[in-house]
Design a protein around this motif. Structure first.
Motif, PDB file in Angstrom:
ATOM      1  N   ALA A   1       0.830  -1.209   0.000  1.00 47.58           N
ATOM      2  CA  ALA A   1       0.000   0.000   0.000  1.00 47.58           C
ATOM      3  C   ALA A   1       0.863   1.258   0.000  1.00 47.58           C
ATOM      4  CB  ALA A   1      -0.938  -0.003   1.203  1.00 47.58           C
ATOM      5  N   LEU A   2       1.949   1.267   0.764  1.00 47.15           N
ATOM      6  CA  LEU A   2       2.843   2.430   0.784  1.00 47.15           C
ATOM      7  C   LEU A   2       3.550   2.599  -0.554  1.00 47.15           C
ATOM      8  CD1 LEU A   2       4.287   2.072   4.372  1.00 47.15           C
ATOM      9  CD2 LEU A   2       3.004   4.023   3.516  1.00 47.15           C
ATOM     10  N   ASP A   3       3.930   1.506  -1.195  1.00 44.64           N
ATOM     11  CA  ASP A   3       4.560   1.595  -2.511  1.00 44.64           C
ATOM     12  C   ASP A   3       3.595   2.157  -3.549  1.00 44.64           C
ATOM     13  OD1 ASP A   3       6.977   0.635  -1.605  1.00 44.64           O
ATOM     14  OD2 ASP A   3       6.597  -1.434  -2.247  1.00 44.64           O
ATOM     15  N   ASP A   4       2.334   1.792  -3.437  1.00 44.36           N
ATOM     16  CA  ASP A   4       1.333   2.268  -4.398  1.00 44.36           C
ATOM     17  C   ASP A   4       0.888   3.694  -4.110  1.00 44.36           C
ATOM     18  OD1 ASP A   4       1.371  -0.125  -5.731  1.00 44.36           O
ATOM     19  OD2 ASP A   4      -0.506  -0.874  -4.876  1.00 44.36           O
ATOM     20  N   HIS A   5       0.592   3.998  -2.857  1.00 45.24           N
ATOM     21  CA  HIS A   5      -0.089   5.249  -2.516  1.00 45.24           C
ATOM     22  C   HIS A   5       0.764   6.284  -1.777  1.00 45.24           C
ATOM     23  CE1 HIS A   5      -3.710   3.218  -3.789  1.00 45.24           C
ATOM     24  NE2 HIS A   5      -3.501   2.259  -2.902  1.00 45.24           N
ATOM     25  N   GLU A   6       1.871   5.896  -1.185  1.00 44.70           N
ATOM     26  CA  GLU A   6       2.777   6.754  -0.418  1.00 44.70           C
ATOM     27  C   GLU A   6       2.173   7.250   0.889  1.00 44.70           C
ATOM     28  OE1 GLU A   6       5.792   9.184  -2.828  1.00 44.70           O
ATOM     29  OE2 GLU A   6       3.943   9.266  -4.011  1.00 44.70           O
ATOM     30  N   LEU A   7       0.958   7.736   0.867  1.00 42.24           N
ATOM     31  CA  LEU A   7       0.278   8.264   2.048  1.00 42.24           C
ATOM     32  C   LEU A   7      -0.966   7.416   2.273  1.00 42.24           C
ATOM     33  CD1 LEU A   7       0.221  10.674   4.121  1.00 42.24           C
ATOM     34  CD2 LEU A   7      -1.350  11.776   2.540  1.00 42.24           C
ATOM     35  N   ILE A   8      -1.019   6.719   3.414  1.00 41.74           N
ATOM     36  CA  ILE A   8      -2.155   5.838   3.671  1.00 41.74           C
ATOM     37  C   ILE A   8      -2.647   5.997   5.100  1.00 41.74           C
ATOM     38  CG2 ILE A   8      -1.454   4.100   1.977  1.00 41.74           C
ATOM     39  CD1 ILE A   8      -0.506   2.361   4.364  1.00 41.74           C
ATOM     40  N   LYS A   9      -3.909   5.630   5.287  1.00 41.56           N
ATOM     41  CA  LYS A   9      -4.493   5.551   6.617  1.00 41.56           C
ATOM     42  C   LYS A   9      -4.565   4.086   6.994  1.00 41.56           C
ATOM     43  CE  LYS A   9      -7.660   9.357   7.478  1.00 41.56           C
ATOM     44  NZ  LYS A   9      -9.075   9.741   7.543  1.00 41.56           N
ATOM     45  N   ILE A  10      -4.268   3.817   8.264  1.00 44.83           N
ATOM     46  CA  ILE A  10      -4.406   2.467   8.783  1.00 44.83           C
ATOM     47  C   ILE A  10      -5.268   2.521  10.033  1.00 44.83           C
ATOM     48  CG2 ILE A  10      -2.239   1.594   7.852  1.00 44.83           C
ATOM     49  CD1 ILE A  10      -1.058   1.997  10.661  1.00 44.83           C
TER      50      ILE A  10
ATOM     51  N   ILE B   1       0.125   7.473   7.772  1.00 43.31           N
ATOM     52  CA  ILE B   1       1.571   7.277   7.629  1.00 43.31           C
ATOM     53  C   ILE B   1       1.999   7.568   6.202  1.00 43.31           C
ATOM     54  CG2 ILE B   1       1.752   5.648   9.535  1.00 43.31           C
ATOM     55  CD1 ILE B   1       1.905   3.394   7.504  1.00 43.31           C
ATOM     56  N   PHE B   2       3.280   7.922   6.055  1.00 48.41           N
ATOM     57  CA  PHE B   2       3.835   8.327   4.766  1.00 48.41           C
ATOM     58  C   PHE B   2       5.193   7.672   4.556  1.00 48.41           C
ATOM     59  CE2 PHE B   2       6.816  11.213   2.598  1.00 48.41           C
ATOM     60  CZ  PHE B   2       6.218  11.260   1.352  1.00 48.41           C
ATOM     61  N   ARG B   3       5.425   7.221   3.331  1.00 49.18           N
ATOM     62  CA  ARG B   3       6.745   6.770   2.916  1.00 49.18           C
ATOM     63  C   ARG B   3       6.917   7.171   1.454  1.00 49.18           C
ATOM     64  NH1 ARG B   3       8.011   0.604   3.036  1.00 49.18           N
ATOM     65  NH2 ARG B   3       6.916   0.635   1.062  1.00 49.18           N
ATOM     66  N   GLU B   4       7.957   7.946   1.189  1.00 49.52           N
ATOM     67  CA  GLU B   4       8.211   8.422  -0.169  1.00 49.52           C
ATOM     68  C   GLU B   4       8.696   7.273  -1.048  1.00 49.52           C
ATOM     69  OE1 GLU B   4      10.303  12.216  -2.363  1.00 49.52           O
ATOM     70  OE2 GLU B   4      10.886  11.690  -0.322  1.00 49.52           O
ATOM     71  N   VAL B   5       8.238   7.267  -2.294  1.00 50.94           N
ATOM     72  CA  VAL B   5       8.613   6.249  -3.269  1.00 50.94           C
ATOM     73  C   VAL B   5       9.483   6.911  -4.337  1.00 50.94           C
ATOM     74  CG1 VAL B   5       7.696   4.621  -4.969  1.00 50.94           C
ATOM     75  CG2 VAL B   5       6.476   5.000  -2.847  1.00 50.94           C
TER      76      VAL B   5
ATOM     77  N   LYS C   1      -1.133   7.620 -11.087  1.00 52.41           N
ATOM     78  CA  LYS C   1      -2.532   7.164 -11.048  1.00 52.41           C
ATOM     79  C   LYS C   1      -2.902   6.594  -9.677  1.00 52.41           C
ATOM     80  CE  LYS C   1      -2.739   6.068 -15.933  1.00 52.41           C
ATOM     81  NZ  LYS C   1      -2.853   5.005 -16.929  1.00 52.41           N
ATOM     82  N   LYS C   2      -1.911   6.101  -8.935  1.00 50.06           N
ATOM     83  CA  LYS C   2      -2.181   5.472  -7.637  1.00 50.06           C
ATOM     84  C   LYS C   2      -1.793   6.350  -6.456  1.00 50.06           C
ATOM     85  CE  LYS C   2      -1.545   0.729  -9.200  1.00 50.06           C
ATOM     86  NZ  LYS C   2      -0.720  -0.486  -9.019  1.00 50.06           N
ATOM     87  N   SER C   3      -0.819   7.216  -6.619  1.00 51.38           N
ATOM     88  CA  SER C   3      -0.301   7.988  -5.505  1.00 51.38           C
ATOM     89  C   SER C   3      -1.347   8.964  -4.972  1.00 51.38           C
ATOM     90  CB  SER C   3       0.946   8.764  -5.937  1.00 51.38           C
ATOM     91  OG  SER C   3       1.416   9.562  -4.880  1.00 51.38           O
ATOM     92  N   ASN C   4      -1.417   9.079  -3.668  1.00 51.12           N
ATOM     93  CA  ASN C   4      -2.355  10.002  -3.031  1.00 51.12           C
ATOM     94  C   ASN C   4      -1.811  11.430  -2.961  1.00 51.12           C
ATOM     95  OD1 ASN C   4      -4.421   8.163  -2.490  1.00 51.12           O
ATOM     96  ND2 ASN C   4      -3.361   7.435  -0.672  1.00 51.12           N
ATOM     97  N   ILE C   5      -0.530  11.621  -3.241  1.00 48.10           N
ATOM     98  CA  ILE C   5       0.038  12.958  -3.089  1.00 48.10           C
ATOM     99  C   ILE C   5       0.525  13.570  -4.401  1.00 48.10           C
ATOM    100  CG2 ILE C   5       0.682  12.625  -0.691  1.00 48.10           C
ATOM    101  CD1 ILE C   5       3.548  12.146  -1.636  1.00 48.10           C
TER     102      ILE C   5
END
Length: 99
Positions: A40-49, A84-88, A94-98
């Protein structure tokens, strides 16, 4: 990885409209949960858990461990939901939230 105050505010604003993509329940951080978080972090960078643990101290420890295992930064924690956030290196726009 340290983010500026402006970036954190920007990510909080973006995160407000997101839904949790991963739920960590009673079994804690299993290999499958960590794999799904990394995907999920690889796809979206910024996610809610969502962390379905009732004890506040245990929940904070679990979120901290999760961030360390996934090399992510905690942006915000409200109740049982963490952002949470992890830069890719090469994000998919198309998938990134940021992006």
């Amino acid at each position: 990885m340290s983010l500026s105050t402006n970036k954190i505010k920007q990510y909080r604003t973006i995160g407000h409209g997101l839904n949790p993509v991963v739920t960590v329940a009673g079994k804690g951080l299993t290999e499958n949960v960590i794999a799904e978080l990394n995907r999920a972090l690889d796809d979206h960078e910024l996610i809610k858990i969502k962390v379905a643990v009732t004890d506040r101290d245990a929940r904070k420890a679990l979120i901290s461990e999760l961030c360390n295992n996934c090399r992510a930064q905690l942006i915000q924690e409200i109740g049982k939901v963490a952002l949470i956030f992890r830069e890719v290196q090469k994000p998919d726009p198309k998938k990134s939230n940021i992006r």
